[in-house]
Design an enzyme around this catalytic site. Structure first.
Site, short mmCIF file in Angstrom:
data_model
loop_
_atom_site.label_atom_id
_atom_site.label_comp_id
_atom_site.label_asym_id
_atom_site.label_seq_id
_atom_site.Cartn_x
_atom_site.Cartn_y
_atom_site.Cartn_z
N ASP A 54 0.83 -1.21 0.00
CA ASP A 54 0.00 0.00 0.00
C ASP A 54 0.87 1.26 0.00
OD1 ASP A 54 -2.04 -1.80 0.31
OD2 ASP A 54 -2.83 -0.92 2.16
N HIS A 196 4.03 -2.06 3.04
CA HIS A 196 4.05 -0.74 2.41
C HIS A 196 5.38 -0.59 1.68
CE1 HIS A 196 1.12 -0.51 5.67
NE2 HIS A 196 0.51 0.44 4.96
NI NI Z 1 -2.53 3.20 3.26
#
Ligand code: NI
Length: 248
Positions: A54, A196
């Site tokens: 993400d 991430h």
């Molecule tokens: Ni996010």
């Protein structure tokens, strides 16, 4: 317009190729009895996990991750932020070209349950249009920032909503060894792993997890491929956290 059935048929073709690759790389993977058959190709029995990233892309970290995934023959899923796509358009096209899945994570990382209809469409549809212009298709799954959503989010999504089942909270520290252990100790067939790609430590974590789980016989697939393997057609507005194998 959304046409996940067509996407899944394309996914099945990709899986047939995965199976051919698997036959070359893992000649003893699975037994004849427990293999799934999809089309003419036999799919390795698994276990399967989907790595998802993400908040990117980021010019300093995402290419390192893509290099490492390419070296390992692993495909992943990237839920991108629109404002981070700006200036990194070539990275998005590289992801698409290398067989990764791209998904929506809003234009400005907004909490979707806090938005009215106009805000929702600005955050989600604007990103969808940006990505369509870049990669030439319009079927993108949606991951709400922070996993925050409500019934209106689901009604407005016009996309399957993909959450996660393994979260090492990689944003909370830069401790790769802790993060790797948190994932590897928990990973099960059908899990969707959240990381991430904006932190160098998370890139290290991801590649170490790939090496560790490949050694344990796991296969890495995109979320779309995981749906296809499990024979599940994703539905717009429905929330998915993991896609476990069917119970015997
Ligand atoms: Ni996010």
């Amino acid at each position: 317009m959304s046409n996940w059935k067509t996407r899944l048929e394309a996914g099945a073709l990709a899986l047939a190729m995965l199976a051919l690759a698997a036959a070359a790389y893992w000649p003893q993977a699975g037994s004849g009895a427990d293999r799934q058959v999809l089309g003419a190709a036999k799919i390795p029995a698994g276990p399967y996990v989907a790595l998802t990233f993400d908040d990117g892309p980021k010019a300093s970290t995402t290419p390192v991750l893509l290099d490492g995934l390419a070296q390992r023959g692993v495909r992943a899923t990237f839920f991108v932020i629109g404002e981070n796509v700006e200036g990194n358009e070539l990275l998005l096209q590289r992801m698409e070209g290398e067989g990764h899945q791209i998904g929506l994570h809003t234009y400005h990382h907004k909490m979707l349950d806090q938005l009215n209809a106009a805000g929702f469409y600005a955050e989600v549809d604007q990103l969808r249009a940006t990505l369509t212009a870049l990669v030439g298709r319009e079927d993108f799954m949606l991951r709400p920032p922070y996993g925050m959503m409500n019934a209106a989010t689901q009604a407005r999504a016009a996309a399957p909503i993909v959450l996660w089942s393994v979260d090492p909270e990689d944003w909370s520290d830069r401790n790769t060894s802790r993060q790797v252990a948190a994932i590897v100790d928990k990973a099960q067939d059908g899990d969707i792993i959240l990381l991430h790609d904006i932190y160098p430590s998370s890139v290290d974590t991801a590649l170490q997890v790939v090496d560790a789980l490949l050694a344990r016989g796991f296969h890495f697939v995109t979320v779309e491929q995981l749906f296809a393997i499990r024979g599940v057609t994703p539905e717009n507005g429905k929330v998915y956290r993991r896609l476990p194998p069917p119970r015997p």
